[in-house]
Write a protein that holds these residues in place. Structure first.
Motif, short mmCIF file in Angstrom:
data_model
loop_
_atom_site.label_atom_id
_atom_site.label_comp_id
_atom_site.label_asym_id
_atom_site.label_seq_id
_atom_site.Cartn_x
_atom_site.Cartn_y
_atom_site.Cartn_z
N THR A 153 18.40 -18.54 102.68
CA THR A 153 17.64 -17.42 102.08
C THR A 153 17.36 -17.66 100.60
N SER A 155 15.00 -19.13 98.78
CA SER A 155 13.67 -18.85 98.21
C SER A 155 13.40 -17.36 98.14
N GLU A 156 13.84 -16.61 99.16
CA GLU A 156 13.64 -15.16 99.13
C GLU A 156 14.47 -14.51 98.02
N LYS A 159 12.85 -15.09 94.60
CA LYS A 159 11.68 -14.26 94.35
C LYS A 159 12.07 -12.89 93.80
#
Length: 211
Positions: A153, A155-156, A159
Motif C-alpha cells: 500500500t 503508493s496509496e 499520496k
C-alpha cells in the motif's frame, strides 16, 4: 531556527533521528545546536548523562524539558544568533503545551513506517500541526524500511501523506542505529544517512535561513 521531530506514535524513531540530525549539524555542518528533550522517556537526556560519565566531550547541549516551560526556553534560546534548536517531541497529542511548540516550528520532520498504525498516527499528527502552523515545511521520512519487505500500500499511503508535505528518501532498517550517541554517529551509518540529511539541510534548513 526551530526544528521539530515528532510523530504521535511511540517507537517511530524520533529520538534516533534527533540524534542523527544533531550530530550531523554539529560535526558535518559545524552549526551550533541545542536539543530539547521533551519526550517522556527522556532517552536523549539519558544518553547525554551516560556520555558525561564516560568523559566524552558533548557536541551540543541536551536540555530535558517539560512542554509547559517551552515559551520561556524558546525566548531565551532564540536570542542566540545562528543557533538551531532541535526538539524531540513527546509521542502524544493531548497536551495543550504542544500548541506553542507547534507554532514556533520553522521545519517539521516526521519519521514514519508504512504500517497501518504508524500511518494513522502520522496523518493525525500532520493534520493537527498544520492547523496551528501553516508555514513550516513538513518533511516525512520513511524510517526503518526493510529491503526484504514489499509494502503493497506504499503508493496509496504516500499520496495521502503528500497532502501535508514532502517525503524524503527512506532510511533502511539497520541495527547500527542503536549505537548512535550524543557524541558520535557510527561511521558505518554515514553512507546510509548522509544523502537524507544533506537533502533536508540543503533544501529546507540552509535555504530557509538564507531567505
Amino acid at each position: 531556527m526551530v526544528i521539530l521531530i515528532g510523530n504521535q506514535k511511540g517507537g517511530a524513531g524520533k529520538s534516533t533521528l534527533t540524534l542523527l540530525f544533531a550530530n550531523y549539524l554539529t560535526q558535518v555542518k559545524k552549526r551550533k545546536v541545542t536539543v530539547l528533550d521533551m519526550d517522556y522517556q527522556q532517552s536523549i537526556s539519558s544518553k547525554a548523562e551516560k556520555a558525561k560519565i564516560l568523559e566524552n566531550e558533548p557536541l551540543y547541549d541536551v536540555v530535558p524539558a517539560e512542554l509547559k516551560i517551552f515559551p520561556s526556553l524558546h525566548s531565551s534560546l532564540t536570542n542566540r544568533a545562528g543557533e538551531i534548536i532541535i526538539i524531540d517531541l513527546p509521542g502524544k497529542m493531548d497536551d495543550d503545551g504542544l500548541l506553542p511548540v507547534f507554532a514556533a516550528a520553522d521545519v517539521v520532520i516526521c519519521p514514519f513506517a508504512y504500517d497501518e498504525f504508524s500511518v494513522d498516527s502520522t496523518i493525525l499528527f500532520a493534520m493537527v500541526l498544520r492547523k496551528i502552523n501553516e508555514r513550516a515545511p513538513f518533511i516525512f521520512i520513511p524510517n526503518r524500511i526493510k529491503n526484504t519487505v514489499k509494502y503493497e500500500t506504499r503508493s496509496e499511503i504516500e499520496k495521502v501523506i503528500q497532502r501535508f508535505g514532502v517525503i524524503a528518501p527512506a532510511l533502511a532498517d539497520r541495527v547500527d542505529f542503536q549505537r548512535i550517541s550524543t557524541f558520535q554517529t557510527p561511521l558505518i551509518l554515514l553512507p546510509v544517512v548522509l544523502p537524507v540529511l544533506d537533502h533536508i539541510y540543503n533544501q529546507y534548513i540552509d535555504w530557509e535561513e538564507k531567505t
